[in-house]
Structures are given as structure tokens and as C-alpha cells.
Design a protein around this motif. Structure first.
Motif, mmCIF file in Angstrom:
data_model
loop_
_atom_site.group_PDB
_atom_site.id
_atom_site.type_symbol
_atom_site.label_atom_id
_atom_site.label_comp_id
_atom_site.label_asym_id
_atom_site.label_seq_id
_atom_site.Cartn_x
_atom_site.Cartn_y
_atom_site.Cartn_z
ATOM 1 N N UNK A 245 4.724 -37.991 -25.208
ATOM 2 C CA UNK A 245 5.042 -38.500 -26.298
ATOM 3 C C UNK A 245 4.041 -39.631 -25.416
ATOM 4 N N UNK A 246 3.523 -39.750 -24.115
ATOM 5 C CA UNK A 246 3.219 -40.910 -23.137
ATOM 6 C C UNK A 246 1.417 -40.669 -24.532
ATOM 7 N N UNK A 247 1.305 -39.471 -23.699
ATOM 8 C CA UNK A 247 -0.180 -38.732 -24.276
ATOM 9 C C UNK A 247 -0.150 -39.555 -25.732
ATOM 10 N N UNK A 248 0.349 -39.111 -26.662
ATOM 11 C CA UNK A 248 -0.273 -39.412 -28.237
ATOM 12 C C UNK A 248 0.279 -40.955 -28.730
ATOM 13 N N UNK A 249 1.481 -41.985 -27.713
ATOM 14 C CA UNK A 249 0.912 -43.372 -27.646
ATOM 15 C C UNK A 249 -0.209 -43.934 -27.337
ATOM 16 N N UNK A 250 -0.207 -43.359 -26.411
ATOM 17 C CA UNK A 250 -1.575 -44.185 -25.600
ATOM 18 C C UNK A 250 -3.159 -43.538 -26.517
ATOM 19 N N UNK A 251 -3.666 -42.936 -26.856
ATOM 20 C CA UNK A 251 -4.552 -41.753 -27.699
ATOM 21 C C UNK A 251 -4.200 -42.709 -28.729
ATOM 22 N N UNK A 252 -3.293 -43.284 -29.472
ATOM 23 C CA UNK A 252 -2.976 -44.000 -31.023
ATOM 24 C C UNK A 252 -3.522 -45.356 -31.058
ATOM 25 N N UNK A 253 -2.634 -45.724 -29.842
ATOM 26 C CA UNK A 253 -2.565 -47.405 -30.131
ATOM 27 C C UNK A 253 -4.540 -47.708 -29.140
ATOM 28 N N UNK A 254 -5.024 -46.490 -28.375
ATOM 29 C CA UNK A 254 -6.293 -47.451 -28.292
ATOM 30 C C UNK A 254 -7.012 -46.946 -29.662
ATOM 31 N N UNK A 255 -7.022 -46.032 -30.072
ATOM 32 C CA UNK A 255 -7.611 -45.706 -31.476
ATOM 33 C C UNK A 255 -7.652 -46.891 -32.583
ATOM 34 N N UNK A 256 -6.090 -47.544 -32.960
ATOM 35 C CA UNK A 256 -5.870 -48.808 -33.448
ATOM 36 C C UNK A 256 -6.729 -49.603 -32.913
ATOM 37 N N UNK A 257 -6.815 -49.877 -31.462
ATOM 38 C CA UNK A 257 -7.961 -51.035 -30.674
ATOM 39 C C UNK A 257 -9.348 -50.976 -31.166
ATOM 40 N N UNK A 258 -9.620 -50.055 -31.447
ATOM 41 C CA UNK A 258 -10.880 -50.058 -31.241
ATOM 42 C C UNK A 258 -11.591 -50.670 -32.354
ATOM 43 N N UNK A 259 -10.967 -50.227 -33.858
ATOM 44 C CA UNK A 259 -10.491 -50.941 -34.678
ATOM 45 C C UNK A 259 -10.691 -52.715 -35.143
ATOM 46 N N UNK A 302 3.850 -47.674 -34.536
ATOM 47 C CA UNK A 302 4.840 -47.877 -33.609
ATOM 48 C C UNK A 302 2.765 -48.558 -32.777
ATOM 49 N N UNK A 303 3.226 -47.067 -31.733
ATOM 50 C CA UNK A 303 2.231 -47.066 -30.846
ATOM 51 C C UNK A 303 0.692 -47.978 -31.683
ATOM 52 N N UNK A 304 0.461 -47.949 -32.802
ATOM 53 C CA UNK A 304 -0.729 -47.967 -33.298
ATOM 54 C C UNK A 304 -1.206 -49.800 -34.194
ATOM 55 N N UNK A 305 0.464 -50.565 -34.541
ATOM 56 C CA UNK A 305 0.646 -51.262 -34.290
ATOM 57 C C UNK A 305 0.348 -51.806 -33.120
ATOM 58 N N UNK A 306 0.675 -51.737 -31.707
ATOM 59 C CA UNK A 306 0.713 -52.776 -31.129
ATOM 60 C C UNK A 306 -0.936 -52.645 -30.221
ATOM 61 N N UNK A 307 -1.661 -51.398 -30.800
ATOM 62 C CA UNK A 307 -3.120 -51.250 -29.967
ATOM 63 C C UNK A 307 -3.440 -52.469 -31.633
ATOM 64 N N UNK A 308 -3.552 -52.582 -32.771
ATOM 65 C CA UNK A 308 -4.398 -53.129 -33.751
ATOM 66 C C UNK A 308 -3.497 -54.431 -33.122
ATOM 67 N N UNK A 309 -2.611 -55.056 -32.491
ATOM 68 C CA UNK A 309 -2.542 -56.229 -32.563
ATOM 69 C C UNK A 309 -3.291 -56.528 -30.524
ATOM 70 N N UNK A 310 -3.202 -55.455 -29.843
ATOM 71 C CA UNK A 310 -3.764 -55.824 -28.610
ATOM 72 C C UNK A 310 -4.972 -55.996 -28.551
ATOM 73 N N UNK A 311 -5.811 -55.645 -29.893
ATOM 74 C CA UNK A 311 -6.950 -55.460 -29.717
ATOM 75 C C UNK A 311 -6.898 -57.229 -29.783
ATOM 76 N N UNK A 312 -6.232 -57.369 -31.347
ATOM 77 C CA UNK A 312 -6.742 -58.946 -31.770
ATOM 78 C C UNK A 312 -6.874 -60.044 -30.627
ATOM 79 N N UNK A 313 -5.327 -59.750 -30.262
ATOM 80 C CA UNK A 313 -5.381 -60.866 -29.218
ATOM 81 C C UNK A 313 -6.699 -60.545 -27.811
#
Lengths: 423, 423, 423
Positions: A245-259, A302-313
Motif C-alpha cells: 500500500x505504501x509503495x502504490x500510494x507513493x508511486x501514484x502520488x508522485x505521478x499525479x504531482x508531476x502533472x 486519495x494518494x493522487x489527490x494529495x500529489x496533485x495538491x502538493x505539486x500545485x502548492x
């Protein structure tokens, strides 16, 4: 320049050797190999029964190791004339820090009066150095190696106290360490930077910028950090599906964050162009922000939303907040660690319910500890560079001649028979 | 230049954010963590009984991850003025592509109406992005980030259809994906390049070449691809001795390929010198060519023969075929992906008996899909660069000033007080 | 220049292809996949029972692989004009060497008349190439690719004889190979360098030095070697706690070594500055020196003491011994392999009791074998470069034009329409 005794000839060797010899003596007294006879730290998983073998975590450890030494080291090579210091001093601080971290973290978990070294413990030692390397980013170019060794000792010691408090006393969960590593390291570094404020650099510095190839070197650091962040956030998670779970959440959060980092960089920049500072840093904010809750059931989206917001901020921070911190608060944050580790770290801590005490503890230790550390580093005999030599390797390193000349704009008259510049 | 609206200010942020938000919504509807309750994809091995643990494939996944982000990213930094785009846009496309690939591949394997994400699935998602990065090589320097995001969606969607057809309907074996990734990605990219043909670049372009250090950056990509290719070809093989076979065949094929690529490069070049384009690319053809049959009992020497032939064909392709494709067929293949992925991919597919249908399917989807994708990318509002700005980062990136000046041959009059060029 | 037939057009392709084809034939006769039916090499552990699975060592193998191809390759890119050769010829020699090493090492362990390839065997094959890459460092810039291929065959063949003698006949322990790889490779290379002594380079060479970015490329090699050295020293150790001991000893020895290397570098250099040559190399001496006894119970502090001493000796060697070797003994050691692999290797061998015979054997084979190999390499038809073209890629590689011009100090008049220099 009487106030700036930057000649390191005696100072640095004495400090470095003395620290190492003291450390070796402490290791002689306290540290033994883990023989597997007791496992106070052994993680438990309800889902699957695992016989933990001594080397099970080794591939995870090496991923984290690469992040510490290649990732952080090369990320900071973006400065045109400070690459030797970035990757070289990164190596120095991390090599000392991991030894010191083994001691200060281990002291809370003695078994028969000894610290028993295992892969789990050296992963945590590597983690402890990450705090120093984050703070190093805030003061990059403006500090001497001796000052930074002092910062390493103090920051890791205080980190170990806070980590123990958060994990054992407050019983907070922070598997990916958004709070106890990223937010702590960032605000510690910002407090140090505030104390070391240099009015002379208010209008910038010729060498406080990149050249084309230095930006490419920095991307080596960025991409290795980006790729291995799932290991950082899952290395000490419970084995099995929790770790997955930790791997997949991080992998997806980072991917969304790039965009989102790319999108916002283009939105706020001149003619919609991308800015390498944002790409090198804000693309990683998703890894920081998802850290605390990486092993929780937040769902892939949820992980992707966190990444999306983090990349913006993070991108907006680089564009709008960093200049304000420098001009209004006197915080000159060379690498913008507030945007990559500070705000996303708080975002991560805030994601998880009832983590307020852990976050407050981390910030409190960071700000007070950082301020005191900054005051000690400000003492005049640690070889701090004068303003005009900031962001320049040649004050602490032998630098090949050609580059000096390019700087001097006298390439045509180079004396090619010597290899080292005498500065 | 009315036809070239290369200002990305609104276009790129809107496209990137819209794609990411749609993707997150689809993840919210379809994607959950793998809980291990069902294993439709679980590999079977007759030789040894394996209890598959959730993280068993993680080290393999990270090797593949390094190939995708460091390998492909840095391999393309060989161009003197296009390194930011190479490694930066590679990151963008792969980060989006892996999310899209998880969806389009997963849709064929729903369990209880959900896509259950496991390490196996994210390896396959990384694989799906490889097709896009190969095609990116064919059009490198001549396309805008928006065009490339569109290519990513279409190419991965079509890839997932072809992969499903080949694996499930035709029941062909392609463990290392010579056909469904390499040949598909190459011919898709060549079809796109054909549609986007630029007569204005017939006589070359000042920036379509390398400088000394850009060639060294590219070697970072080459060597990481070369080292981890055994993981690429074995990651989804049956565990145990089958996987070992795939590793050893790939390791030996690549080793033999190096010798033949170097030999032929020296044979065909001016005064017997080696050409970095060949070394950077043709040394990898052995990994592509052995892909399809990597897990078969072809014998170590069989693997080496395949590598030997692949190195020869690939090097000769760079020397003699690429110029012909450009001048006679209007296919301007920037990185020469036809030589690294196209021909060796066909060689790989042809090695295995009864794979003709799978190969034909892959080529058919590639050529038709690529042509249609190229036509869509050719629409005038995606910000495609004009000919004179091809192969130049500064059209989509903020680029440090010095390099601009070096280009302008006015180094001596640099204004060092600013860090960013206003272009 | 009649004595220097550096045109490789026929010579190099014929030698390279002939060697590869002979090797493939030998593989056809001797080499099969390991089917797990017999395990003559299987390590035994008294502490834990391990069922050895075919892929268990694969992550360790990949770490070693990265050291061989990225580590050694980029470490040598420090020279300003020899980066293509450093990373490119490193790839060539290692790719051929691992095939040759599989044969010459395997011949001592035939099963049913066959060499059965396993991960264990390809780790050892990678190890055998390390000796060649160390020797390559001693003669870097002064030898042709053909000469180096000849060195590869001879050095690995002799290595395999010495390794067999040391491990099987003398029954000496050398888990991390301080003696049989590092000391052997260094003294072999020094013997070759002595035979190939060039009086014309007594006063240095314009290109025998670094530029700013070439030093940064070299740090990629340094840091990857430094990080993965624990894998090098533990890969073939007994699984379980013995392997853990080897990892921890190496990790700690390297950490302590960094501190002493930095301290001594600053102590002996101009105004206390750090020297990149020391940082790039001497920080690794701790890994070499702890090799032989890495899996022994020397205690964490014992490992650190070894690292501390190794860092001191190595740095002092670079500063004071290398110039003496060159001027008094005629040994021109380009990379200073005597300081990184030679002395620390002897220090490592000397640490373990009763290893004198193994050390003597390794040094004897190295010096005699190296001298004979040097004499063969000195034959006039292998394309050795004349003195003035030493340390210059353009004699064996096509080199981009711009750099040539920079060298020619005529940047302003560059003809940008061509990409390759005609030299």
C-alpha cells in the motif's frame, strides 16, 4: 577580510578527525552486530506471517541509500559553480551523519546495553541524515564545511529526541516521515538560514544560478529521488500488504504531482515556459506529502489527490513565496526547501487525523533547535565564506583552471600547462 | 509565424490538469489496492512451488523504473540544446502514461469490477510507457509537450488493445516484448514522424547534433538501460528457473551485442573511429532482439548469436538506413529508433516460431494507429515548433542565460546580473 | 608517425569480432543454464537454513553490475577529453571480460563437463572484469582499444588461475577480494604501465587533467561505487548473518573513510582546500581495505578503524607517492590505482591472519603476468597512440566539433553546419 577566516587547513582536518575518532570510540563501547537473538523493532503484520531474515530489507536500504547520496547530492548541483560542494559535502555530511544517527537513534533502543546494528537500523540512520541534507539545501553556498559538520551533530541529535517523542510517547504514525524528516529538516534549515541572514545578498549573487549542464546534473538527483521515493515511504512499513500500500500510494502520488507541477510551472512562467527549478523540485512534493499516510487505506485516488495538491502548492511556493521569505522575513532559502519539504511536509502531517501533537513537536524542535544551531554556526571562527565568495566552490576546493578562466572571461589567454588554479 | 502558436501558457496547463483530473476520477471509480484475495495474473511454475508475496517483484520493478525514467530520459539528452526536454518531457509523459496504462491495461482484467493494483500491474504500466518513450525518440525535437501528451493517450490505449489481442487471443509468447513494445513503439513513432514530415529540415539543423558533454549525459541513459535490461526481459517471466533463463539470455545477448556494435562502428566510420550514436544505441539492440525468446531454452550461445546479429544490423541501420528513410521516405527519425527498437524488435519476433500473427498485429496497430495519431497531432493548435526552433529547449523552457549567449557567440558581453534569458 | 598505426579500421573490427565468435563457439561447447540439479558452489550457513532459490542473489548482482559499468566507467571520466573512452571502452572491456571470465572461472568447476551459469557465476564473472577495469585506470589515455582487449584476455585468464589457487589450494578467505581483485588488478596494471613507460610524458600532458564538469561526471562513478560497495563485499558471503556482517562492516568502513580522506585532503592541500582527485578515489579505499575480512567478526569499530586508516593512506599516496612512482620508477599511473586499489588491497590482505601466501600469490601473478602482458601490448601493431594524442578521445572516436574548437580557442569562428570534427 578579518572576519572571514576561510582557510580550512587546520580547522577542518582537526574537527573532522576528532569527530570521527570520538565516534569510533563510542561505537567500540556501544555498537555490536545484530545477531537476531532479540527483535524489539521487528514489525508485525496481522495479514501474513513473515519470518524476517537478516537481509530482507537490503534492496529497500540500497534504494534509500541512492536517494541520500545520489538524489540529494546531485539535486543540489544545479548551481553553476557549486557542484563540487553540493555532491562532495553532501557525501561528507551523510557519511558522518549516518554514524551519528546510529548512535543517537540507537541509544533509545539498547538491548543488553548495546546498539545492535541491522538493516532496519541503517535504514533509519540514512533517514536521520536526510534531515541534515534538507537543511543543507536552505543554506547551500553560504556555509563552510566546518559549520555544516556542527549542524549535522546538533540536527541529528535533536532529530533523534523528537523522533523518539513522536513515535514512542505520542504514538503518532509517520511511516514516510512527512513530519519528522521533511517538515523538521525544512524548518530547522530555515531557522538556521534566518540566523545566518546576509543583507549583502539581498540583490542576488552572480553565481546564485544555473548553467545548462548544471541543470542537467541536477536532474540526475531529481529522477533518482522520484523513482525511489516509494522505497523511502515503505522501507519501514509492516511487511506484506501494508508495505505494498505504501509503495502504490507513493508511486501514484508522485505521478499525479508531476502533472500538476508541470501545469502550474507553465501557467505562472513567462510565455508559458517550464522552469527547471520547479521541475527539479516540485515534482517530488507528492512523495513528501503522501509520506505520513502512505501506509493507510486512503485509496489510490486519495494518494493522487494529495500529489496533485502538493505539486500545485510547491510550484506556487517557488514562484511567489520564496521571494517574500527572502525580502520580508530575511530567510534566504537557496534550494527552496520550504516548498519541497516544508509545506508538503505539513500538508502530509495534516492529512492524518490526530497528528497535530506530532507535527507541533516536530516544528517546535525544528525552529528552536535550528535557531540555536544557527547561533552556534554564526560564531566567527568556523570559516564562513564572505558574501562575494558565496556559491563558489573555489573557496573550499581546488577547481580546474579552465573554468576559472571562463569566469574571468579570458579564455583566450589560458596557460594550459597547469591543471589547478591558484586562487 | 501565425501557424505556430508555441506559447503554451494556457494550452498546456489546461490539457495537463484536465487529463490528470479525469484520470483521478477514473481511478476513484475503478482502482483499488490488490488485497491478494484473487490472483488472475499469478504466474505458474511447474518446477518449483512459490508462495508469491506482495513485494517479491519490487526489486525487479525498480530496475524497470530506472530504465524508464533514467534510461530513456538520459539516452535522449545527446542533443546539444534539447536536454531539458529529453529528460523533462520523458518524465512528464511517463508519469502520465503509467497512470493511463494502469487503466487501459487493467480494464481487460477486472476483478469484481475493479482494477487491483499490484507490483505486477505497475511493472506492466511502466512497460506501457516504454512504447511512448520509444516513439518520442522518433519525433524528438520537433513536437510540443501538448502534442506528446495526446500521443501518449492514443499510443497507450492502442497498445493495450494490441497487447490483449496478442496475449489472450493469439496466445503468443513475448516475455521481453520485442514485438508488442519495441517494434510497436518504433513503427508507431515512425508513422507519426512520417505524417509530421518537415521538408525544411531536409538539410539538417544546426542544433540536431551533440556536444562533448551531452554525449556523456546520454551514456548515463545507455549504461543504465544496458545493465537493467535483464530485469526488463525477465520481470514478468515465471518465477524460478524460467526467470533465471530470461536473465542469463539477456545478459549474454547484450554482452555479445557490445562487441559487434563496436566492431561495425569502427568498420564503417572514418579512419576506423567509433561513433557515439552507435555506441549509445546499437549496444542495446541485443536486449531488444532477445526479448521475445528470452525465457526459452535457446542456449547461452543462441542468445549470444542473437545479440551479435542485432548489434551488426542496428549499427548498419544507423549508418546506411536512417539517411535513406529521411531522404527517400520522408521519415525523419531523430534518435534512430528504427535501428534500436524497430529492426531488432522484428528480429526478436521472428526468432520465435509461430509468432507471425502477433508480429503482424503489433505492426498493423503501430502503423495505422501511428498514422492516425500523427494526423491528430498535426492539427495546428497544439503548439508545434517552427522549423528553426526545432531541437531547442528555449522554446518550451526557461534556459539559463550563459548558454544562450554562447549560442549568440557574445560571451564576453554577458550581463551576469540576471539568471534567466528572456527569449 | 610510422611507429603509431592508430587507424583502427581493420585491426579493431577483426580482433573484436574474432574474439566474440571464438567465445560464442566455446559457449556452445561448454556453457548451459544452471538447472539447480547440483550445487557445488552453494554456500552453507550454520545459523539459518536457507533454501537457495535461483534468483535470490539477483538484487546483489545488479548492485555489482552498476559498480562495474557505471561506477568504474564514470569514475574515469574525470579527464577533460577522455570521457568517451572512459565510459565507452569500460563498457567494451567489461562486456567482453564477463564472457571470458565465465569461461576461465567456470573451467575449474565443471559439472558433467559443462559450466552451469547461475546468478552466483555471473556475479563472479562481473568480479573478474573488475581486475581489468582497475588496470585500465593505470594506463588510461595511453593505450588503444586493441591493446586493451588483449590485456582483458590475459589478465582475466591469469586472474582465474590465481583465484583458483587462493580459494581452493591455499584455502584463504577473501570474501571482498581485497587481494585477488584489488591488489591483483592494481599491481597488474602498474606492471603494464611500467613496461609501457613514456618518457615523453614526464612533464605532463595538456589533456591529463580535468575540467569542472568532467569532475562532476566522475562523481557519479564515485558515489555509485561508494553506495554499492557493501554489495560487492557481501554478494558471495554465506547468506544470513554472515552476509549482514559483511554489509555492516563495509558500510561503516566506508563512512569512516570519507571523514579521514576529506580531513587529510584538506590538510595537505593548498590553503586547506579539498582536492577532487582525493574525494573521487580515497573515499572508496575503506571498501577495498575491509574486503578480505568483511565477513569476519572484527566489530563495527574495527571496520571503522580500517576505513579511517585506509582513507589516510590513500590520500597521502595520491599526494606524495604517485609523483615519486612516476619520476623515480617510471610508473605513470593515470588514475592512481595504486592508492585506491593497491595499498588498501594489501592493507586488507594483511588484516587477516595467515593470508600471507594468498597475498604473495596475488602479487606474484599480478607483477609477472602484468609485465608479460605489457610486453605483448608493446608490440608495434596494436595501434598505441603517440604521446601527443594521449588522453584525447578524438584519436579513436568521432568527437563533436564544438569542443574541438574550444580546444583550438577559435570559438567565434565555428562552422555550425557540420556536427562531427574531421581530425
Amino acid at each position: 577580510m578579518p572576519a572571514y577566516a576561510t582557510n580550512m587547513r587546520m580547522k577542518f582536518p582537526i574537527v573532522a578527525l576528532a569527530l570521527e575518532i570520538i565516534t569510533i570510540i563510542l561505537f567500540g563501547v556501544f555498537v555490536v552486530y545484530d545477531d537476531g537473538k532479540s527483535h524489539g523493532h521487528e514489525p508485525h503484520s496481522n495479514e501474513t506471517h513473515h519470518e524476517v531474515k537478516p537481509m530482507d530489507l537490503y534492496p529497500m536500504f540500497q534504494d534509500v541509500h541512492v536517494m541520500i547520496f545520489i538524489g540529494f547530492g546531485f539535486l543540489m548541483t544545479f548551481l553553476k559553480r557549486y557542484g563540487f560542494s553540493s555532491v562532495g559535502v553532501n557525501l561528507l555530511l551523510a557519511a558522518f551523519g549516518l554514524q551519528w544517527g546510529l548512535l543517537t537513534q540507537g541509544i533509545w533502543h539498547l538491548e543488553d546495553g548495546k546498539i545492535k546494528v541491522s538493516i532496519f537500523k541503517i535504514i533509519n540512520a540514512d533517514f536521520s541524515t536526510a534531515t541534515v541534507l534538507i537543511s543543507f539545501g536552505a543554506v547551500l553556498g553560504k556555509t563552510s564545511p566546518v559549520q555544516l559538520l556542527i549542524m549535522t551533530i546538533l540536527e541529528i541529535t535533536i532529530f533523534s529526541i523528537n523522533e523518539h517523542l513522536v513515535a514512542t510517547v505520542l504514538e503518532a504514525n509517520d511511516v514516510g516521515a512527512s513530519m519528522i524528516i521533511h517538515a523538521y529538516g525544512a524548518y530547522f534549515g530555515l531557522a538556521v538560514a534566518r540566523v545566518l541572514y546576509r543583507p549583502g545578498l539581498r540583490n542576488g549573487h552572480e553565481n546564485d544560478g544555473s548553467v545548462y549542464h548544471s541543470d542537467l546534473f541536477a536532474m540526475i538527483g531529481t529522477v533518482f529521488l522520484w523513482m525511489f521515493w516509494p522505497s523511502f515511504n515503505s522501507a519501514i512499513a509492516d511487511p506484506g500488504f501494508t508495505q505494498l500500500t505504501a509503495v502504490i500510494n507513493t508511486y501514484l502520488s508522485l505521478a499525479a504531482c508531476v502533472l500538476s507541477a508541470y501545469a502550474i510551472s507553465s501557467l505562472v512562467e513567462h510565455k508559458g515556459k517550464l522552469d527547471m527549478v520547479h521541475i527539479q523540485n516540485a515534482t517530488l512534493a507528492g512523495g513528501v506529502a503522501v509520506g505520513t499516510c502512505a501506509d493507510m487505506n486512503i485509496g489510490p485516488f486519495g494518494a493522487m489527490l494529495i500529489g496533485l495538491v502538493a505539486g500545485i502548492i510547491s510550484t506556487l511556493g517557488f514562484k511567489y513565496l520564496t521571494p517574500i521569505l527572502a525580502s520580508n522575513l530575511g530567510i534566504q532559502d537557496t534550494c527552496g526547501v520550504h516548498n519541497l519539504h516544508g509545506m508538503p511536509g505539513i500538508l502530509g502531517g495534516g492529512n492524518a487525523a490526530m497528528q497535530a501533537a506530532a507535527l507541533a513537536s516536530s516544528l517546535g524542535f525544528a525552529l528552536v533547535g535550528g535557531a540555536i544551531t544557527g547561533l552556534i554556526m554564526k560564531l566567527p571562527f568556523w570559516g564562513q565564506p564572505p558574501d562575494q565568495n558565496c556559491f563558489d566552490d573555489s573557496i573550499y576546493w581546488e577547481v580546474p583552471e579552465e573554468e576559472e578562466e571562463e569566469n574571468d572571461e579570458s579564455l583566450a589567454h589560458a596557460d594550459h600547462s597547469k591543471n589547478k588554479a591558484e586562487v
